[in-house]
Design a protein around this motif. Structure first.
Motif, mmCIF file in Angstrom:
data_model
loop_
_atom_site.group_PDB
_atom_site.id
_atom_site.type_symbol
_atom_site.label_atom_id
_atom_site.label_comp_id
_atom_site.label_asym_id
_atom_site.label_seq_id
_atom_site.Cartn_x
_atom_site.Cartn_y
_atom_site.Cartn_z
ATOM 1 N N ASP A 12 0.829 -1.207 0.000
ATOM 2 C CA ASP A 12 0.000 0.000 0.000
ATOM 3 C C ASP A 12 0.863 1.257 0.000
ATOM 4 O OD1 ASP A 12 -2.744 1.174 0.253
ATOM 5 O OD2 ASP A 12 -1.893 1.971 2.103
ATOM 6 N N ASP A 13 1.938 1.265 0.797
ATOM 7 C CA ASP A 13 2.846 2.416 0.818
ATOM 8 C C ASP A 13 3.489 2.629 -0.551
ATOM 9 O OD1 ASP A 13 2.282 2.831 3.454
ATOM 10 O OD2 ASP A 13 4.080 1.826 4.215
ATOM 11 N N TYR A 14 3.875 1.538 -1.212
ATOM 12 C CA TYR A 14 4.489 1.660 -2.537
ATOM 13 C C TYR A 14 3.494 2.241 -3.553
ATOM 14 C CZ TYR A 14 5.978 0.293 -7.190
ATOM 15 O OH TYR A 14 6.288 0.310 -8.526
ATOM 16 N N LEU A 15 2.275 1.731 -3.547
ATOM 17 C CA LEU A 15 1.279 2.212 -4.510
ATOM 18 C C LEU A 15 0.932 3.678 -4.259
ATOM 19 C CD1 LEU A 15 -1.115 -0.874 -4.703
ATOM 20 C CD2 LEU A 15 0.601 -0.151 -6.370
ATOM 21 N N GLN A 16 0.909 4.083 -2.988
ATOM 22 C CA GLN A 16 0.630 5.486 -2.681
ATOM 23 C C GLN A 16 1.750 6.403 -3.171
ATOM 24 O OE1 GLN A 16 -2.139 6.843 -1.415
ATOM 25 N NE2 GLN A 16 -3.141 4.847 -1.260
ATOM 26 N N ALA A 17 2.970 5.883 -3.207
ATOM 27 C CA ALA A 17 4.117 6.700 -3.609
ATOM 28 C C ALA A 17 4.295 6.762 -5.124
ATOM 29 C CB ALA A 17 5.395 6.163 -2.965
ATOM 30 N N ARG A 18 3.619 5.905 -5.879
ATOM 31 C CA ARG A 18 3.739 5.948 -7.339
ATOM 32 C C ARG A 18 3.244 7.279 -7.889
ATOM 33 N NH1 ARG A 18 2.037 0.487 -10.651
ATOM 34 N NH2 ARG A 18 4.024 -0.610 -10.402
ATOM 35 N N LEU A 19 3.875 7.697 -8.976
ATOM 36 C CA LEU A 19 3.458 8.948 -9.605
ATOM 37 C C LEU A 19 2.037 8.814 -10.137
ATOM 38 C CD1 LEU A 19 6.610 10.009 -11.664
ATOM 39 C CD2 LEU A 19 5.946 10.731 -9.374
ATOM 40 N N PRO A 20 1.153 9.760 -9.813
ATOM 41 C CA PRO A 20 -0.220 9.690 -10.337
ATOM 42 C C PRO A 20 -0.268 10.031 -11.825
ATOM 43 C CG PRO A 20 0.104 11.693 -9.047
ATOM 44 C CD PRO A 20 1.346 10.878 -8.888
ATOM 45 N N ALA A 21 -1.347 9.649 -12.469
ATOM 46 C CA ALA A 21 -1.491 9.883 -13.911
ATOM 47 C C ALA A 21 -1.447 11.368 -14.250
ATOM 48 C CB ALA A 21 -2.786 9.256 -14.406
ATOM 49 N N ALA A 22 -1.827 12.223 -13.296
ATOM 50 C CA ALA A 22 -1.864 13.667 -13.550
ATOM 51 C C ALA A 22 -0.477 14.258 -13.775
ATOM 52 C CB ALA A 22 -2.551 14.386 -12.390
ATOM 53 N N THR A 23 0.573 13.541 -13.417
ATOM 54 C CA THR A 23 1.931 14.064 -13.597
ATOM 55 C C THR A 23 2.477 13.810 -14.997
ATOM 56 O OG1 THR A 23 2.895 11.994 -12.762
ATOM 57 C CG2 THR A 23 2.435 13.727 -11.147
ATOM 58 N N GLU A 24 1.737 13.143 -15.844
ATOM 59 C CA GLU A 24 2.196 12.828 -17.206
ATOM 60 C C GLU A 24 2.617 14.087 -17.947
ATOM 61 O OE1 GLU A 24 3.256 10.756 -20.381
ATOM 62 O OE2 GLU A 24 2.123 9.658 -18.856
ATOM 63 N N GLY A 25 3.884 14.131 -18.385
ATOM 64 C CA GLY A 25 4.391 15.245 -19.176
ATOM 65 C C GLY A 25 4.818 16.455 -18.379
ATOM 66 N N ARG A 26 4.623 16.446 -17.071
ATOM 67 C CA ARG A 26 4.992 17.613 -16.265
ATOM 68 C C ARG A 26 6.513 17.680 -16.115
ATOM 69 N NH1 ARG A 26 2.251 17.871 -10.534
ATOM 70 N NH2 ARG A 26 0.419 17.920 -11.923
ATOM 71 N N VAL A 27 7.081 18.886 -16.245
ATOM 72 C CA VAL A 27 8.519 19.090 -16.090
ATOM 73 C C VAL A 27 8.776 19.701 -14.719
ATOM 74 C CG1 VAL A 27 10.568 20.248 -16.985
ATOM 75 C CG2 VAL A 27 8.839 19.374 -18.569
ATOM 76 N N VAL A 28 9.607 19.029 -13.933
ATOM 77 C CA VAL A 28 9.892 19.488 -12.577
ATOM 78 C C VAL A 28 11.401 19.498 -12.349
ATOM 79 C CG1 VAL A 28 7.711 18.610 -11.657
ATOM 80 C CG2 VAL A 28 9.733 17.149 -11.635
ATOM 81 N N SER A 29 11.807 20.252 -11.345
ATOM 82 C CA SER A 29 13.210 20.257 -10.911
ATOM 83 C C SER A 29 13.344 19.304 -9.736
ATOM 84 C CB SER A 29 13.644 21.661 -10.489
ATOM 85 O OG SER A 29 13.523 22.573 -11.563
ATOM 86 N N VAL A 30 14.348 18.444 -9.788
ATOM 87 C CA VAL A 30 14.549 17.460 -8.720
ATOM 88 C C VAL A 30 16.010 17.451 -8.305
ATOM 89 C CG1 VAL A 30 12.646 15.989 -9.512
ATOM 90 C CG2 VAL A 30 14.964 15.557 -10.342
ATOM 91 N N VAL A 31 16.227 17.080 -7.062
ATOM 92 C CA VAL A 31 17.565 16.831 -6.529
ATOM 93 C C VAL A 31 17.569 15.392 -6.046
ATOM 94 C CG1 VAL A 31 19.274 17.395 -4.766
ATOM 95 C CG2 VAL A 31 17.933 19.219 -5.846
ATOM 96 N N GLY A 32 18.487 14.611 -6.577
ATOM 97 C CA GLY A 32 18.503 13.204 -6.218
ATOM 98 C C GLY A 32 19.877 12.584 -6.327
ATOM 99 N N VAL A 33 19.973 11.378 -5.807
ATOM 100 C CA VAL A 33 21.224 10.614 -5.800
ATOM 101 C C VAL A 33 21.088 9.429 -6.747
ATOM 102 C CG1 VAL A 33 22.806 9.254 -4.388
ATOM 103 C CG2 VAL A 33 21.729 11.291 -3.426
ATOM 104 N N VAL A 34 22.075 9.234 -7.579
ATOM 105 C CA VAL A 34 22.092 8.080 -8.487
ATOM 106 C C VAL A 34 22.417 6.846 -7.650
ATOM 107 C CG1 VAL A 34 23.137 7.056 -10.540
ATOM 108 C CG2 VAL A 34 22.866 9.545 -10.379
#
Length: 324
Positions: free
Chosen positions: A63-85
């Motif tokens: 349930d936690d994993y499914l809640q964290a998945r990107l929702p369909a509304a984010t399709e095509g949205r461009v965002v700035s992210v900071v992350g670790v490879v």
């Protein structure tokens, strides 16, 4: 203990196979526990309690994993992210492919699989980047007889896809750090020492699980000889590393004749063997096969250190419960 562990495993498997019904099943099982409270702990309560535990823990994780998945509304949205490879970047169909663990911003905590067509600087394992990303939610297809992509994404904890855009604005904030940074540097040093040869490619594949430099000819030879599984680090490699460390430590302890009669050589060699196995699994990126092997090894060595007699079925049941 054996019955309880097996019940936990069954609960986990049921939760994976019938996730929408998992929480109703937990409620039903809790209701069934009420009339069983008068039974001895070795009977229905133990079995049903283990089943409920495996069912509830697994249902919560899914349930936690499914809640964290990107929702369909984010399709095509461009965002700035900071992350670790948090993997070694691989060559993919659309350029470089990597997994980015987001550490800042609204998407923090999620892991995205990104394609990067034209990186100005080559990203490495453990790097911390600021990127502009075009998001794409998980949209796996069900094709009977083929690989279950959705299950593979769940196993790798991938919450969404993306494509790096505006590459000229990408910034490396911190060079390779952590386990994957060490893997990247070790891979580069081995290849620098052995050169860009087949031996160098095989060495880094076996040492740190880096198969990026194996060419098509090497893969054909490995497949033709049935040895391709040797460059996919798994339980075999972890077991050999642990067995080697155990044998060396036990032999040295016996040779030095230290602690004779107080600390058996087999007991003293168990912690170093587990430590070496953990280090090797870390260098392999803690892939799922190495995690399973490490957990099973920890159970067996733990029972030996505690001097708890356990039959093979009991040890196997405990290891299975620890893995799932």
């Amino acid at each position: 203990m054996t019955k309880f562990c097996l019940a936990v495993v069954v609960g986990v498997l049921v939760a994976h196979g019938a996730f929408p019904l998992a929480w109703p099943l937990v409620g039903v099982c809790l209701l069934l526990l009420l009339p069983l409270r008068s039974l001895t702990p070795d009977r229905g309560q133990v079995l049903l309690g283990g089943f409920v535990l495996g069912l509830a823990v697994t249902a919560t994780a899914i349930d936690d994993y499914l809640q964290a998945r990107l929702p369909a509304a984010t399709e095509g949205r461009v965002v700035s992210v900071v992350g670790v490879v948090d993997s070694l970047p691989q060559r993919g169909p659309a350029g470089l492919r990597l997994t980015l663990h987001i550490v800042d911003g609204p998407l923090s905590g999620r892991r995205l699989r990104l394609d990067w067509a034209d990186p100005r600087q080559r990203p490495g394992g453990g790097d911390r980047w600021w990127l502009r990303v075009r998001l794409a939610p998980v949209d796996s297809r069900r094709n009977p007889g083929s690989t279950d992509q959705d299950r593979a994404l769940v196993a790798r904890r991938i919450h969404g896809f993306g494509r790096v855009v505006e590459s000229e604005r990408a910034r490396r904030l911190v060079a390779g750090s952590g386990v994957h940074g060490v893997r990247e540097r070790m891979s580069q040093r081995v290849r620098l020492r052995l050169g860009d040869t087949g031996a160098g490619a095989l060495a880094v594949a076996l040492l740190v699980g880096d198969r990026r430099y194996l060419d098509a000819g090497q893969w054909r030879r490995l497949i033709a000889t049935g040895t391709n599984h040797l460059v996919a680090i798994s339980g075999l490699h972890v077991g050999l590393a642990a067995a080697s460390a155990w044998w060396v430590c036990a032999t040295v302890w016996r040779w030095l004749a230290l602690g004779q009669g107080r600390i058996p050589a087999q007991l003293l060699a168990a912690p170093p063997a587990l430590l070496v196995a953990t280090g090797y699994a870390a260098m392999a990126g803690f892939s799922a096969p190495t995690q399973r092997a490490l957990l099973m090894l920890a159970v067996v060595l733990g029972l030996r250190c505690l001097r708890r007699p356990a039959s093979s079925p009991a040890a196997l049941a405990l290891a299975a419960a620890a893995m799932v």
